[in-house]
Every structure is written in C-alpha cells, then in structure tokens.
Design a protein around this motif. Structure first.
Motif, short mmCIF file in Angstrom:
data_model
loop_
_atom_site.label_atom_id
_atom_site.label_comp_id
_atom_site.label_asym_id
_atom_site.label_seq_id
_atom_site.Cartn_x
_atom_site.Cartn_y
_atom_site.Cartn_z
N TYR A 164 0.85 -1.19 0.00
CA TYR A 164 0.00 0.00 0.00
C TYR A 164 0.88 1.24 0.00
O TYR A 164 2.09 1.17 0.21
CB TYR A 164 -0.96 0.01 1.20
N GLU A 165 0.26 2.38 -0.22
CA GLU A 165 0.97 3.66 -0.21
C GLU A 165 0.47 4.50 0.96
O GLU A 165 -0.74 4.65 1.15
CB GLU A 165 0.74 4.43 -1.52
N GLN A 166 1.40 5.04 1.72
CA GLN A 166 1.06 5.96 2.78
C GLN A 166 0.93 7.36 2.18
O GLN A 166 1.82 7.81 1.43
CB GLN A 166 2.14 5.94 3.86
N VAL A 167 -0.16 8.06 2.48
CA VAL A 167 -0.40 9.39 1.91
C VAL A 167 -0.78 10.37 3.01
O VAL A 167 -1.13 9.97 4.12
CB VAL A 167 -1.53 9.35 0.84
N LEU A 168 -0.72 11.65 2.68
CA LEU A 168 -1.23 12.68 3.57
C LEU A 168 -2.66 12.98 3.16
O LEU A 168 -2.95 13.10 1.96
CB LEU A 168 -0.39 13.95 3.47
N VAL A 169 -3.55 13.10 4.12
CA VAL A 169 -4.94 13.42 3.80
C VAL A 169 -5.30 14.77 4.41
O VAL A 169 -4.97 15.06 5.56
CB VAL A 169 -5.89 12.29 4.30
N VAL A 170 -5.94 15.60 3.61
CA VAL A 170 -6.33 16.95 4.04
C VAL A 170 -7.81 17.18 3.75
O VAL A 170 -8.42 16.46 2.95
CB VAL A 170 -5.48 18.04 3.32
N LEU A 229 -10.47 11.27 10.92
CA LEU A 229 -10.80 11.79 9.59
C LEU A 229 -11.92 12.82 9.64
O LEU A 229 -11.99 13.69 8.78
CB LEU A 229 -11.13 10.64 8.66
N GLN A 230 -12.78 12.75 10.63
CA GLN A 230 -13.77 13.82 10.80
C GLN A 230 -13.07 15.12 11.19
O GLN A 230 -13.47 16.21 10.74
CB GLN A 230 -14.80 13.42 11.84
N MET A 231 -12.03 15.01 12.02
CA MET A 231 -11.24 16.20 12.39
C MET A 231 -10.55 16.78 11.16
O MET A 231 -10.53 17.99 10.96
CB MET A 231 -10.21 15.81 13.45
N ARG A 236 -9.37 20.62 11.17
CA ARG A 236 -8.68 20.66 12.45
C ARG A 236 -7.26 20.07 12.39
O ARG A 236 -6.59 20.00 13.41
CB ARG A 236 -9.49 19.91 13.50
N GLY A 237 -6.82 19.62 11.22
CA GLY A 237 -5.50 19.05 11.11
C GLY A 237 -5.38 18.19 9.86
O GLY A 237 -6.31 18.13 9.03
N VAL A 238 -4.23 17.55 9.70
CA VAL A 238 -3.98 16.64 8.58
C VAL A 238 -3.55 15.30 9.18
O VAL A 238 -3.16 15.21 10.34
CB VAL A 238 -2.89 17.19 7.64
N ALA A 239 -3.60 14.24 8.37
CA ALA A 239 -3.24 12.92 8.86
C ALA A 239 -2.54 12.13 7.76
O ALA A 239 -2.69 12.43 6.57
CB ALA A 239 -4.49 12.17 9.33
N GLN A 250 -13.56 8.63 1.51
CA GLN A 250 -13.93 9.68 0.57
C GLN A 250 -15.37 9.54 0.10
O GLN A 250 -15.95 10.50 -0.41
CB GLN A 250 -12.99 9.66 -0.64
N GLN A 251 -15.95 8.38 0.27
CA GLN A 251 -17.34 8.18 -0.14
C GLN A 251 -18.31 8.94 0.76
O GLN A 251 -19.45 9.19 0.38
CB GLN A 251 -17.67 6.69 -0.11
N ARG A 252 -17.85 9.34 1.95
CA ARG A 252 -18.76 10.05 2.86
C ARG A 252 -18.17 11.31 3.49
O ARG A 252 -18.87 12.02 4.21
CB ARG A 252 -19.26 9.11 3.96
N LEU A 253 -16.87 11.55 3.26
CA LEU A 253 -16.25 12.74 3.81
C LEU A 253 -15.45 13.47 2.73
O LEU A 253 -14.86 12.82 1.86
CB LEU A 253 -15.30 12.38 4.97
N PRO A 254 -15.40 14.82 2.78
CA PRO A 254 -14.62 15.58 1.77
C PRO A 254 -13.13 15.54 2.10
O PRO A 254 -12.60 16.42 2.78
CB PRO A 254 -15.20 17.00 1.90
N LEU A 255 -12.45 14.53 1.61
CA LEU A 255 -11.04 14.32 1.91
C LEU A 255 -10.24 14.25 0.62
O LEU A 255 -10.76 13.85 -0.43
CB LEU A 255 -10.85 13.01 2.69
N HIS A 256 -8.97 14.62 0.71
CA HIS A 256 -8.10 14.55 -0.46
C HIS A 256 -6.74 13.96 -0.06
O HIS A 256 -6.09 14.48 0.86
CB HIS A 256 -7.91 15.94 -1.07
#
Length: 298
Positions: A164-170, A229-231, A236-239, A250-256
């Motif tokens: 898998y690939e580790q990514v930053l989510v904002v 991910l709700q935060m 409120r931050g990145v992960a 991403q199917q239920r939250l606005p994440l990138h």
C-alpha cells in the motif's frame, strides 16, 4: 524447587498489589500463600520481596522471577486452553495481534469469510500487549501479528500480504486540497493527527519529516480512524494514512490524499507467526485468505 505455583503467586501479588488480594485471586488463604513464598525463599537462599510499610517491593531476584512468570505463564495457559479445545473436539483459537491501527477495517473483511471456512476455530483480536507485538508472539499471547514494520528475529516468520501507499490526507479548507503531492516544509504550520504511537514508529516522521529536518507545528494523537478523519474534514489538522483507507472514507467525507514527496512512501503489511506454527493448517489458511485481500477494496 521452583514450580509454576510460585510464578503464579508472584504474578498475582504484582497484579493485585497485596498478599490478601493475591490470595483471594488464587483461592488460597493468606497464610498458605505466605508459607509457600517463605519456603521458596528458603530453597532459593534469597528473598523475593521486602516489606515497605504495607507495600511489597520485589528484590532483584523477585523481579527476575516475575519476568520469568510473565513469559512462561501465558504459554502454560495457552497450552491448557488448546488441550481443552482438542478434548472437546474444537480445532483451536486463532489470536491475532494488531500493530497496524488502520488495518483493523481490512482485517474485518477477512474474518467473516474465515469464520465461514473454519467454523471450529475461534478468532480473537488483540491490540494491546504487555511486551509489544514481538513479545506477544514470543510469549504465546498471540498467534499472528499484523504489522507494517516487521522485526525479523530467530524463531519468527513474517509473510507479506499486501502493498500500500502511505499518503497525507487533508480537508477541503486546506491550502493543499486538490494538489498531487506535499513536501515536508509544507507541514510546518499544520497540526498532524496520528494514532497513539511513538513518533519514531510513524512513517510520516521516519520516512518523510525527520530526514528533512521538519516537524509539524503540533502533533495530536487520536485512537479512532473515524474521529481522526472527521477532524481532518473539519479543518482541524492533517493525517497520514494508507491510500486505500482514505479512498473508503472519501465516499462520505470531503477528503483529499496527497503523495508524500516526489517518490511517495511505499509500505507492506506482514503477518508474523512463530516458526513452530508454520505447518498449522488454520493459521496458513488465514495467511492465504489475507493475500486474497492484497488490494483492499475501495
């Protein structure tokens, strides 16, 4: 001279904090417990604990025996449970340890078909261990360890099951939302949200930030993926998480998701087991089933 009963007493006193409570746990009288320990100390020629007021303090010899008890007693208890299962016609128990917080949801996809294929095997999932994941394997507290960071040691085998690939989510309000990748210096003013794991064991630090001499403005720890991910979605931050897990949310939250640097951070998930168990059919069946989910569905 030294037997299992003595080790059980030492562990019980350490866990319960007093002779009285330990005696109750072991279904003994306090005098019988004290007599047993005095006899052991006479045989060993050294005390195992000393009284300090109402408290008991283990001596160096006592601490050594307690560490021995913590290693050996789980093995005795596991062996007895397995024998009871054999006697009652059951196959056994598969105890899975988790050192990969986001992999819990991946694991759930495997457990359901596994239970259907192996109805006479119980499954237990554990996320906290007294000695850490490696110690839990060595100590027979668990039978399989799910980990992205295997430590290859004598007597253990680690089987890779998926990449898998580790990514930053904002979130949508973040300046990097919609960008393809992120560089370490771009996180200097961010709050980085992670699972409650030491920073040196987190890929976002040891494979991305630390080597660049960068650190986020704030590091916040949250136990659950949902809250994390709700935060992020609320700004409120990145992960940093596996790309496949972000795709599910991403199917239920606005994440990138953003690639970490120009090359990205590639990872693998491994299943660790003891060499002595590699021929156990229901353990091998779980490993093979896990490989079928080597690309967790989005």
């Amino acid at each position: 001279m030294l037997d299992r009963h003595h080790l059980m007493i030492l562990r019980a006193v350490d866990q319960q904090g007093s002779l009285t409570a330990a005696a109750d746990t072991l279904c003994l009288t306090q005098s019988a417990l004290s007599h047993s320990v005095r006899k052991l100390e006479q045989q060993l020629g050294t005390p195992v604990w000393q009284k300090e007021g109402r408290r008991l303090r283990l001596t160096q010899a006592g601490r050594y025996l307690l560490r021995l008890a913590e290693r050996l007693l789980p093995q005795f208890e596991h062996a007895e449970a397995v024998m009871q299962q054999f006697a009652s016609g059951e196959r056994g128990t598969l105890r899975i340890g988790m050192e990969c917080h986001p992999c819990y949801q991946w694991l759930l996809k495997i457990v359901n078909p596994y239970l259907q294929q192996w109805p006479d095997v119980d499954v237990d999932v554990r996320q906290k261990f007294q000695f850490g994941g490696m110690g839990a394997l060595y100590g027979h507290e668990i039978d399989l360890l799910v980990t992205p960071d295997p430590l290859h040691r004598s007597g253990l085998v680690f089987e890779p099951v998926f990449d898998y690939e580790q990514v930053l989510v904002v979130g949508p309000e973040h300046p990097l939302y919609g960008q393809p990748q992120v560089e370490p210096k771009q996180l200097l003013n961010d709050t980085l949200i992670t699972y409650p794991v030491e920073p040196e064991r987190l890929d976002i630090f040891n494979s991305f930030l630390t080597s660049a001499g960068c650190a986020p403005r704030r590091h916040k720890q949250i136990e659950t993926t949902d809250i994390m991910l709700q935060m992020v979605a609320a700004g409120r931050g990145v992960a940093a998480l596996p790309r496949w897990l972000v795709s599910e949310y991403q199917q239920r939250l606005p994440l990138h998701p953003l690639q970490l640097g120009k090359s990205g951070v590639a990872k693998q998930i491994f299943l660790g087991l003891r060499k002595e168990d590699v021929e156990t059919d229901y353990l091998n069946a779980f490993v093979e089933l896990a490989r079928q989910y080597n690309q967790p569905p989005a």
